[in-house]
Design a protein around this motif. Structure first.
Motif, PDB file in Angstrom:
ATOM      1  N   PHE A 189       0.865  -1.173   0.000  1.00 31.47           N
ATOM      2  CA  PHE A 189       0.000   0.000   0.000  1.00 31.47           C
ATOM      3  C   PHE A 189       0.902   1.222   0.000  1.00 31.47           C
ATOM      4  O   PHE A 189       1.731   1.389   0.892  1.00 31.47           O
ATOM      5  N   GLN A 190       0.721   2.058  -1.009  1.00 37.23           N
ATOM      6  CA  GLN A 190       1.639   3.181  -1.247  1.00 37.23           C
ATOM      7  C   GLN A 190       0.860   4.496  -1.280  1.00 37.23           C
ATOM      8  O   GLN A 190       0.032   4.721  -2.164  1.00 37.23           O
ATOM      9  N   SER A 191       1.130   5.361  -0.294  1.00 33.56           N
ATOM     10  CA  SER A 191       0.507   6.683  -0.289  1.00 33.56           C
ATOM     11  C   SER A 191       1.165   7.551  -1.352  1.00 33.56           C
ATOM     12  O   SER A 191       2.393   7.611  -1.440  1.00 33.56           O
ATOM     13  N   THR A 192       0.349   8.234  -2.135  1.00 34.08           N
ATOM     14  CA  THR A 192       0.917   9.105  -3.169  1.00 34.08           C
ATOM     15  C   THR A 192       1.610  10.314  -2.548  1.00 34.08           C
ATOM     16  O   THR A 192       2.549  10.864  -3.124  1.00 34.08           O
ATOM     17  N   THR A 193       1.136  10.722  -1.368  1.00 36.11           N
ATOM     18  CA  THR A 193       1.775  11.810  -0.625  1.00 36.11           C
ATOM     19  C   THR A 193       2.249  11.275   0.709  1.00 36.11           C
ATOM     20  O   THR A 193       1.437  10.935   1.581  1.00 36.11           O
ATOM     21  N   ASP A 194       3.554  11.158   0.862  1.00 39.96           N
ATOM     22  CA  ASP A 194       4.160  10.637   2.091  1.00 39.96           C
ATOM     23  C   ASP A 194       5.319  11.564   2.428  1.00 39.96           C
ATOM     24  O   ASP A 194       6.297  11.648   1.687  1.00 39.96           O
ATOM     25  N   HIS A 195       5.209  12.275   3.554  1.00 41.44           N
ATOM     26  CA  HIS A 195       6.228  13.254   3.926  1.00 41.44           C
ATOM     27  C   HIS A 195       7.366  12.644   4.736  1.00 41.44           C
ATOM     28  O   HIS A 195       8.254  13.362   5.197  1.00 41.44           O
ATOM     29  N   VAL A 196       7.341  11.327   4.914  1.00 44.39           N
ATOM     30  CA  VAL A 196       8.375  10.636   5.689  1.00 44.39           C
ATOM     31  C   VAL A 196       9.194   9.711   4.804  1.00 44.39           C
ATOM     32  O   VAL A 196      10.412   9.849   4.681  1.00 44.39           O
ATOM     33  N   VAL A 197       8.531   8.749   4.194  1.00 41.81           N
ATOM     34  CA  VAL A 197       9.189   7.759   3.338  1.00 41.81           C
ATOM     35  C   VAL A 197       8.774   7.997   1.889  1.00 41.81           C
ATOM     36  O   VAL A 197       7.580   7.917   1.579  1.00 41.81           O
ATOM     37  N   PRO A 198       9.698   8.279   0.996  1.00 44.94           N
ATOM     38  CA  PRO A 198       9.332   8.486  -0.403  1.00 44.94           C
ATOM     39  C   PRO A 198       8.592   7.273  -0.968  1.00 44.94           C
ATOM     40  O   PRO A 198       8.990   6.132  -0.727  1.00 44.94           O
ATOM     41  N   PRO A 199       7.513   7.505  -1.714  1.00 43.23           N
ATOM     42  CA  PRO A 199       6.746   6.398  -2.289  1.00 43.23           C
ATOM     43  C   PRO A 199       7.584   5.453  -3.141  1.00 43.23           C
ATOM     44  O   PRO A 199       7.235   4.277  -3.306  1.00 43.23           O
ATOM     45  N   GLU A 200       8.712   5.941  -3.659  1.00 44.58           N
ATOM     46  CA  GLU A 200       9.574   5.106  -4.498  1.00 44.58           C
ATOM     47  C   GLU A 200      10.120   3.893  -3.737  1.00 44.58           C
ATOM     48  O   GLU A 200      10.550   2.912  -4.351  1.00 44.58           O
ATOM     49  N   ASN A 201      10.104   3.964  -2.412  1.00 39.86           N
ATOM     50  CA  ASN A 201      10.559   2.820  -1.615  1.00 39.86           C
ATOM     51  C   ASN A 201       9.756   1.569  -1.957  1.00 39.86           C
ATOM     52  O   ASN A 201      10.309   0.475  -2.068  1.00 39.86           O
ATOM     53  N   THR A 202       8.463   1.743  -2.110  1.00 47.03           N
ATOM     54  CA  THR A 202       7.590   0.606  -2.413  1.00 47.03           C
ATOM     55  C   THR A 202       7.961  -0.018  -3.755  1.00 47.03           C
ATOM     56  O   THR A 202       8.056  -1.252  -3.884  1.00 47.03           O
ATOM     57  N   ASP A 203       8.161   0.808  -4.766  1.00 48.68           N
ATOM     58  CA  ASP A 203       8.513   0.290  -6.096  1.00 48.68           C
ATOM     59  C   ASP A 203       9.863  -0.424  -6.075  1.00 48.68           C
ATOM     60  O   ASP A 203      10.037  -1.457  -6.737  1.00 48.68           O
ATOM     61  N   TYR A 204      10.789   0.111  -5.312  1.00 52.02           N
ATOM     62  CA  TYR A 204      12.106  -0.516  -5.186  1.00 52.02           C
ATOM     63  C   TYR A 204      11.967  -1.921  -4.610  1.00 52.02           C
ATOM     64  O   TYR A 204      12.575  -2.885  -5.110  1.00 52.02           O
ATOM     65  N   ILE A 205      11.169  -2.048  -3.571  1.00 45.24           N
ATOM     66  CA  ILE A 205      10.980  -3.346  -2.914  1.00 45.24           C
ATOM     67  C   ILE A 205      10.323  -4.338  -3.860  1.00 45.24           C
ATOM     68  O   ILE A 205      10.767  -5.485  -3.987  1.00 45.24           O
ATOM     69  N   LEU A 206       9.277  -3.904  -4.545  1.00 43.39           N
ATOM     70  CA  LEU A 206       8.562  -4.805  -5.446  1.00 43.39           C
ATOM     71  C   LEU A 206       9.446  -5.296  -6.590  1.00 43.39           C
ATOM     72  O   LEU A 206       9.256  -6.402  -7.102  1.00 43.39           O
ATOM     73  N   GLN A 207      10.404  -4.491  -6.989  1.00 42.26           N
ATOM     74  CA  GLN A 207      11.327  -4.907  -8.046  1.00 42.26           C
ATOM     75  C   GLN A 207      12.410  -5.840  -7.525  1.00 42.26           C
ATOM     76  O   GLN A 207      12.912  -6.688  -8.264  1.00 42.26           O
ATOM     77  N   ALA A 208      12.758  -5.694  -6.240  1.00 42.02           N
ATOM     78  CA  ALA A 208      13.885  -6.450  -5.689  1.00 42.02           C
ATOM     79  C   ALA A 208      13.529  -7.823  -5.155  1.00 42.02           C
ATOM     80  O   ALA A 208      14.366  -8.731  -5.169  1.00 42.02           O
ATOM     81  N   VAL A 209      12.299  -7.996  -4.669  1.00 42.39           N
ATOM     82  CA  VAL A 209      11.925  -9.304  -4.129  1.00 42.39           C
ATOM     83  C   VAL A 209      11.752 -10.305  -5.271  1.00 42.39           C
ATOM     84  O   VAL A 209      11.606  -9.935  -6.433  1.00 42.39           O
ATOM     85  N   GLN A 210      11.758 -11.582  -4.900  1.00 39.32           N
ATOM     86  CA  GLN A 210      11.640 -12.655  -5.900  1.00 39.32           C
ATOM     87  C   GLN A 210      10.261 -13.296  -5.903  1.00 39.32           C
ATOM     88  O   GLN A 210      10.079 -14.384  -6.442  1.00 39.32           O
ATOM     89  N   SER A 211       9.298 -12.644  -5.336  1.00 35.79           N
ATOM     90  CA  SER A 211       7.936 -13.174  -5.253  1.00 35.79           C
ATOM     91  C   SER A 211       7.299 -13.276  -6.639  1.00 35.79           C
ATOM     92  O   SER A 211       7.391 -12.342  -7.446  1.00 35.79           O
ATOM     93  N   GLU A 212       6.643 -14.402  -6.900  1.00 39.11           N
ATOM     94  CA  GLU A 212       5.920 -14.551  -8.166  1.00 39.11           C
ATOM     95  C   GLU A 212       4.670 -13.680  -8.174  1.00 39.11           C
ATOM     96  O   GLU A 212       4.305 -13.115  -9.198  1.00 39.11           O
ATOM     97  N   LEU A 213       4.031 -13.603  -7.013  1.00 44.23           N
ATOM     98  CA  LEU A 213       2.819 -12.799  -6.892  1.00 44.23           C
ATOM     99  C   LEU A 213       3.148 -11.520  -6.139  1.00 44.23           C
ATOM    100  O   LEU A 213       3.505 -11.547  -4.967  1.00 44.23           O
ATOM    101  N   ARG A 214       3.075 -10.391  -6.831  1.00 43.09           N
ATOM    102  CA  ARG A 214       3.344  -9.099  -6.203  1.00 43.09           C
ATOM    103  C   ARG A 214       2.389  -8.051  -6.777  1.00 43.09           C
ATOM    104  O   ARG A 214       2.106  -8.053  -7.977  1.00 43.09           O
TER     105      ARG A 214
END
Length: 257
Positions: A189-214
């Motif tokens: 779940f990625q907030s479009t406006t996040d003043h603490v953690v940049p939303p790009e963190n979520t995309d980075y994680i989804l690209q790095a994990v090896q999960s078939e279902l993401r």
């Protein structure tokens, strides 16, 4: 470490007994189980067994964080997971912010976790990178929790020792190296406006994990602490759908064996 201060009323860990399907909830940095209690109660009403531990040094006094290690926060979550595993046959882990970081670390070590759900997970926070240069003994004044809903009040600290941030930075770097060991289904779940953690963190994680279902769900009406914000009902409904579909799939596999 042994905490020197009592738990703040309302910041306690919580547990709800339910079915053999368990939901493990992990709050974020300087937060408490209170921040995920609303969604935890929603899962309990659906009949799930729900556990939300309080991370060491959180929900007591900021001085308790002065000696905490990232490994101790992880061990708190791991202990709760192993206890839940004794009770449940299927387990899903939900982590918010640093709780997402800890959740990913847990999933990288325990391949039998059935799925993870992350709410604005933290892996890299450029805005506070300068804290790494502070003395561990220095304290940092915290602002108001990043919640769009003005009626939501999170239990948190108003100041934090730099040491705790150093542990957070080290922990995120360590978990980055373990993302390729995560294979279980994952949704974020990625907030479009996040003043603490940049939303790009979520995309980075989804690209790095090896999960078939993401998958990813975008939250347009919440800030960082989304579990307490306007989109919390969306988080609950999408999470329930994700878990129900996975559970049905797991059951079909067991029946076909």
């Amino acid at each position: 470490m042994k905490e020197a201060y009592p738990v703040i009323p309302g910041a306690e860990a919580f547990y709800y007994e339910g079915s053999e399907i368990g939901i493990l909830l992990c709050h974020g940095f300087i937060g408490t189980p209170q921040s995920v209690k609303y969604i935890g109660e929603a899962f309990a009403r659906e009949g799930y067994t729900v556990s939300a531990p309080r991370l060491t040094g959180h929900g007591t006094h900021d001085q308790d964080l002065a000696n905490c290690l990232f490994s101790e926060w992880y061990l708190t979550l791991e202990k709760a997971y192993l206890e839940l595993k004794e009770r449940c046959t299927t387990i899903y882990v939900i982590g918010q912010s640093m709780g997402g970081t800890l959740t990913l670390n847990l999933a990288s070590h325990y391949r039998d976790i059935d799925g993870v759900l992350l709410i604005n997970p933290a892996m890299h926070i450029p805005a506070i990178a300068s804290y790494q240069n502070l003395s561990p003994a220095e304290y940092i004044q915290e602002g108001t929790p990043d919640i769009k809903n003005p009626d939501a009040a999170e239990i948190t600290y108003t100041k934090v020792p730099a040491h705790a941030y150093h542990q957070l930075f080290d922990g995120m770097e360590m978990v980055k190296k373990r993302l390729s060991f995560v294979h279980c289904p994952i949704t974020c779940f990625q907030s479009t406006t996040d003043h603490v953690v940049p939303p790009e963190n979520t995309d980075y994680i989804l690209q790095a994990v090896q999960s078939e279902l993401r998958s990813k769900h975008v939250l347009t009406n919440s800030y960082h602490v989304a579990s307490m914000d306007y989109d919390n009902e969306k988080i609950i409904s999408e999470s329930l759908q994700f878990i129900e579909q996975l559970t049905a799939s797991i059951h079909l596999k067991k029946v076909s064996l």
